[in-house]
Design a protein around this motif. Structure first.
Motif, PDB file in Angstrom:
ATOM      1  N   ALA A 144      -1.060   8.961  14.862  1.00  0.00           N
ATOM      2  CA  ALA A 144      -0.946   8.423  15.926  1.00  0.00           C
ATOM      3  C   ALA A 144      -2.093   9.264  16.632  1.00  0.00           C
ATOM      4  O   ALA A 144      -1.824  10.182  17.543  1.00  0.00           O
ATOM      5  N   PRO A 145      -3.451   8.880  16.245  1.00  0.00           N
ATOM      6  CA  PRO A 145      -4.477   9.411  16.818  1.00  0.00           C
ATOM      7  C   PRO A 145      -4.737   9.039  18.491  1.00  0.00           C
ATOM      8  O   PRO A 145      -4.596   8.125  18.686  1.00  0.00           O
ATOM      9  N   ASP A 146      -4.868  10.209  18.936  1.00  0.00           N
ATOM     10  CA  ASP A 146      -5.234   9.988  20.620  1.00  0.00           C
ATOM     11  C   ASP A 146      -6.574   9.706  21.010  1.00  0.00           C
ATOM     12  O   ASP A 146      -6.841   9.070  21.994  1.00  0.00           O
ATOM     13  N   GLN A 147      -7.382   9.827  19.842  1.00  0.00           N
ATOM     14  CA  GLN A 147      -8.836   9.244  19.777  1.00  0.00           C
ATOM     15  C   GLN A 147      -9.079   8.512  18.764  1.00  0.00           C
ATOM     16  O   GLN A 147      -8.526   8.578  17.640  1.00  0.00           O
ATOM     17  N   PRO A 148     -10.117   7.439  18.912  1.00  0.00           N
ATOM     18  CA  PRO A 148     -10.303   6.538  17.946  1.00  0.00           C
ATOM     19  C   PRO A 148     -10.924   7.512  16.706  1.00  0.00           C
ATOM     20  O   PRO A 148     -11.536   8.229  16.867  1.00  0.00           O
ATOM     21  N   VAL A 149     -10.556   7.061  15.587  1.00  0.00           N
ATOM     22  CA  VAL A 149     -10.887   7.599  14.311  1.00  0.00           C
ATOM     23  C   VAL A 149     -11.924   6.514  13.626  1.00  0.00           C
ATOM     24  O   VAL A 149     -11.454   5.392  13.286  1.00  0.00           O
ATOM     25  N   ARG A 150     -12.928   6.840  13.120  1.00  0.00           N
ATOM     26  CA  ARG A 150     -13.974   5.900  12.434  1.00  0.00           C
ATOM     27  C   ARG A 150     -14.101   6.461  10.960  1.00  0.00           C
ATOM     28  O   ARG A 150     -14.248   7.807  10.677  1.00  0.00           O
ATOM     29  N   VAL A 151     -13.840   5.601  10.148  1.00  0.00           N
ATOM     30  CA  VAL A 151     -13.649   6.195   8.588  1.00  0.00           C
ATOM     31  C   VAL A 151     -14.537   4.824   7.739  1.00  0.00           C
ATOM     32  O   VAL A 151     -14.453   3.682   8.314  1.00  0.00           O
ATOM     33  N   THR A 152     -14.909   5.326   6.776  1.00  0.00           N
ATOM     34  CA  THR A 152     -15.576   3.918   5.634  1.00  0.00           C
ATOM     35  C   THR A 152     -14.407   3.781   5.080  1.00  0.00           C
ATOM     36  O   THR A 152     -13.317   4.468   4.674  1.00  0.00           O
ATOM     37  N   THR A 153     -14.530   2.592   4.212  1.00  0.00           N
ATOM     38  CA  THR A 153     -13.339   2.140   3.632  1.00  0.00           C
ATOM     39  C   THR A 153     -12.945   3.058   2.423  1.00  0.00           C
ATOM     40  O   THR A 153     -11.955   3.382   2.070  1.00  0.00           O
ATOM     41  N   ALA A 154     -14.053   3.707   1.893  1.00  0.00           N
ATOM     42  CA  ALA A 154     -13.628   4.497   0.724  1.00  0.00           C
ATOM     43  C   ALA A 154     -12.855   5.672   1.089  1.00  0.00           C
ATOM     44  O   ALA A 154     -11.912   6.277   0.710  1.00  0.00           O
ATOM     45  N   GLN A 155     -13.347   6.392   2.354  1.00  0.00           N
ATOM     46  CA  GLN A 155     -12.628   7.399   2.681  1.00  0.00           C
ATOM     47  C   GLN A 155     -11.118   7.213   3.417  1.00  0.00           C
ATOM     48  O   GLN A 155     -10.204   7.836   3.032  1.00  0.00           O
ATOM     49  N   PHE A 156     -11.007   5.754   3.917  1.00  0.00           N
ATOM     50  CA  PHE A 156      -9.663   5.663   4.039  1.00  0.00           C
ATOM     51  C   PHE A 156      -8.850   5.400   2.728  1.00  0.00           C
ATOM     52  O   PHE A 156      -7.640   5.966   2.938  1.00  0.00           O
ATOM     53  N   LYS A 157      -9.283   4.811   1.784  1.00  0.00           N
ATOM     54  CA  LYS A 157      -8.257   4.549   0.834  1.00  0.00           C
ATOM     55  C   LYS A 157      -8.206   5.869   0.109  1.00  0.00           C
ATOM     56  O   LYS A 157      -7.114   5.814  -0.594  1.00  0.00           O
ATOM     57  N   ASP A 158      -9.232   6.635  -0.142  1.00  0.00           N
ATOM     58  CA  ASP A 158      -9.228   7.915  -0.661  1.00  0.00           C
ATOM     59  C   ASP A 158      -7.921   8.890  -0.021  1.00  0.00           C
ATOM     60  O   ASP A 158      -7.084   9.536  -0.757  1.00  0.00           O
ATOM     61  N   ALA A 159      -7.835   8.744   1.486  1.00  0.00           N
ATOM     62  CA  ALA A 159      -6.882   9.394   2.289  1.00  0.00           C
ATOM     63  C   ALA A 159      -5.521   8.757   1.754  1.00  0.00           C
ATOM     64  O   ALA A 159      -4.641   9.684   1.531  1.00  0.00           O
ATOM     65  N   PHE A 160      -5.496   7.620   1.821  1.00  0.00           N
ATOM     66  CA  PHE A 160      -4.004   7.081   1.252  1.00  0.00           C
ATOM     67  C   PHE A 160      -3.718   7.592  -0.143  1.00  0.00           C
ATOM     68  O   PHE A 160      -2.662   7.762  -0.491  1.00  0.00           O
ATOM     69  N   ARG A 161      -4.651   7.228  -1.164  1.00  0.00           N
ATOM     70  CA  ARG A 161      -4.126   7.671  -2.332  1.00  0.00           C
ATOM     71  C   ARG A 161      -3.835   9.079  -2.430  1.00  0.00           C
ATOM     72  O   ARG A 161      -2.887   9.422  -3.231  1.00  0.00           O
ATOM     73  N   ALA A 162      -4.421  10.109  -1.712  1.00  0.00           N
ATOM     74  CA  ALA A 162      -4.054  11.538  -1.766  1.00  0.00           C
ATOM     75  C   ALA A 162      -2.634  11.669  -1.429  1.00  0.00           C
ATOM     76  O   ALA A 162      -1.857  12.529  -1.747  1.00  0.00           O
ATOM     77  N   ALA A 163      -2.272  11.144  -0.175  1.00  0.00           N
ATOM     78  CA  ALA A 163      -0.983  11.083   0.230  1.00  0.00           C
ATOM     79  C   ALA A 163      -0.096  10.249  -0.420  1.00  0.00           C
ATOM     80  O   ALA A 163       1.290  10.582  -0.207  1.00  0.00           O
ATOM     81  N   ASN A 164      -0.249   9.438  -1.242  1.00  0.00           N
ATOM     82  CA  ASN A 164       0.595   8.695  -2.015  1.00  0.00           C
ATOM     83  C   ASN A 164       0.059   8.601  -3.463  1.00  0.00           C
ATOM     84  O   ASN A 164      -0.641   7.416  -3.994  1.00  0.00           O
ATOM     85  N   PRO A 165       0.216   9.775  -4.235  1.00  0.00           N
ATOM     86  CA  PRO A 165      -0.478   9.721  -5.621  1.00  0.00           C
ATOM     87  C   PRO A 165       0.176   8.745  -6.355  1.00  0.00           C
ATOM     88  O   PRO A 165      -0.512   8.696  -7.724  1.00  0.00           O
ATOM     89  N   ARG A 166       1.246   8.198  -6.137  1.00  0.00           N
ATOM     90  CA  ARG A 166       1.962   7.455  -7.368  1.00  0.00           C
ATOM     91  C   ARG A 166       1.244   5.858  -7.138  1.00  0.00           C
ATOM     92  O   ARG A 166       1.677   4.934  -7.806  1.00  0.00           O
ATOM     93  N   LEU A 167       0.487   5.685  -6.060  1.00  0.00           N
ATOM     94  CA  LEU A 167      -0.092   4.268  -5.747  1.00  0.00           C
ATOM     95  C   LEU A 167      -1.132   4.017  -7.112  1.00  0.00           C
ATOM     96  O   LEU A 167      -1.956   4.813  -7.366  1.00  0.00           O
ATOM     97  N   ALA A 168      -1.054   2.608  -7.631  1.00  0.00           N
ATOM     98  CA  ALA A 168      -1.863   2.437  -8.590  1.00  0.00           C
ATOM     99  C   ALA A 168      -3.471   2.298  -7.771  1.00  0.00           C
ATOM    100  O   ALA A 168      -3.702   1.891  -6.818  1.00  0.00           O
ATOM    101  N   GLU A 169      -4.316   1.923  -8.939  1.00  0.00           N
ATOM    102  CA  GLU A 169      -5.858   1.745  -8.362  1.00  0.00           C
ATOM    103  C   GLU A 169      -5.959   0.530  -7.783  1.00  0.00           C
ATOM    104  O   GLU A 169      -5.191  -0.521  -8.039  1.00  0.00           O
ATOM    105  N   ASN A 170      -6.515   0.540  -6.340  1.00  0.00           N
ATOM    106  CA  ASN A 170      -6.661  -0.694  -5.425  1.00  0.00           C
ATOM    107  C   ASN A 170      -5.211  -1.361  -5.105  1.00  0.00           C
ATOM    108  O   ASN A 170      -4.875  -2.496  -4.975  1.00  0.00           O
ATOM    109  N   ALA A 171      -4.128  -0.409  -5.134  1.00  0.00           N
ATOM    110  CA  ALA A 171      -2.819  -0.839  -4.718  1.00  0.00           C
ATOM    111  C   ALA A 171      -2.871  -1.044  -3.278  1.00  0.00           C
ATOM    112  O   ALA A 171      -1.904  -1.725  -2.437  1.00  0.00           O
ATOM    113  N   ILE A 172      -3.703  -0.447  -2.321  1.00  0.00           N
ATOM    114  CA  ILE A 172      -3.914  -0.534  -0.851  1.00  0.00           C
ATOM    115  C   ILE A 172      -5.359  -0.924  -0.546  1.00  0.00           C
ATOM    116  O   ILE A 172      -6.336  -0.392  -1.198  1.00  0.00           O
ATOM    117  N   VAL A 173      -5.260  -2.032   0.448  1.00  0.00           N
ATOM    118  CA  VAL A 173      -6.387  -2.520   0.853  1.00  0.00           C
ATOM    119  C   VAL A 173      -6.460  -2.823   2.203  1.00  0.00           C
ATOM    120  O   VAL A 173      -5.559  -3.144   2.919  1.00  0.00           O
TER     121      VAL A 173
END
Length: 222
Positions: A144-173
């Motif tokens: 729930a960011p109060d300010q806009p958040v800028r990320v690259t696709t790689a940073q975005f996917k890495d953050a979700f993978r770190a928070a969800n370690p059981r996700l398969a490779e390329n399970a989130i797009v």
């Protein structure tokens, strides 16, 4: 001596095969006949920036929604089925599960277009939708960011993978709008049994095309 197959028969066979493939690509399907699920979670601020006036349930003052359930979609490896039967959604299940969506009007649409293709009954489908939605851990920076958040696709996917370690490779797009400038939604892919799997190559390519800029923006909640 081999007999030549008349050209007319070859043409007819080719048309039949081509028609079958075209039917699949045009989203014609039977209940339960699909390859995997895509759980679509929309970034609500992006939706509300363009459609907020039309949907006060989702975008009313003080709602402050981030990722919300768009739907659980049966997918082919290329394309998807839709409107696979006319099975109704009972009123008691509508009332029980409409809260898993950001707006009560979504539940009927999602059941009719996507749920009927799952091969599951309405309650099984909606319960699975709720379970998979609740099973995705959103990284703190994206909740729930109060300010806009800028990320690259790689940073975005890495953050979700770190928070969800059981996700398969390329399970989130991710998928973007505004010519790739803003996050619109994510899709998280699962096997029919609910286990994580990679999204289909066609979906990955669409994601890459959609979010084709160097980085994208998550608009702030409101």
């Amino acid at each position: 001596m081999k007999h030549a197959i008349p050209r007319a028969l070859l043409l007819a066979a080719a048309l039949l095969c081509g028609g079958a493939q075209a039917a699949k690509n045009k989203s014609v399907g039977e209940p339960g006949e699909f390859d995997y699920y895509a759980l679509a979670l929309s970034w609500s601020p992006s939706y509300c920036a363009t459609n907020g006036g039309r949907d006060p349930n989702q975008c009313g003052s003080g709602r402050r929604l981030g990722f919300v359930l768009h739907g659980l979609w049966p997918q082919y490896e290329n394309g998807y089925p839709q409107n696979c039967s006319r099975d109704p959604l009972p009123d008691h299940l509508r009332r029980k599960y409409e809260g898993i969506y950001p707006s009560p009007k979504l539940i009927g649409h999602e059941w009719k277009k996507h749920g009927t293709c799952s091969g599951l009954g309405p309650e099984q489908y909606l319960a699975l939708s709720a379970r998979l939605k609740d099973g995705v851990v959103v990284p703190p920076a994206f909740r729930a960011p109060d300010q806009p958040v800028r990320v690259t696709t790689a940073q975005f996917k890495d953050a979700f993978r770190a928070a969800n370690p059981r996700l398969a490779e390329n399970a989130i797009v991710p998928f973007c709008g505004g010519a790739g400038r803003f996050l619109r939604e994510i899709r998280v892919c699962y096997r029919k049994d609910g286990a994580s799997r990679s999204c289909g190559q066609a979906e990955i390519r669409l994601s890459q095309k959609s979010c084709g800029q160097e980085s994208f923006l998550l608009q702030s909640v409101r």
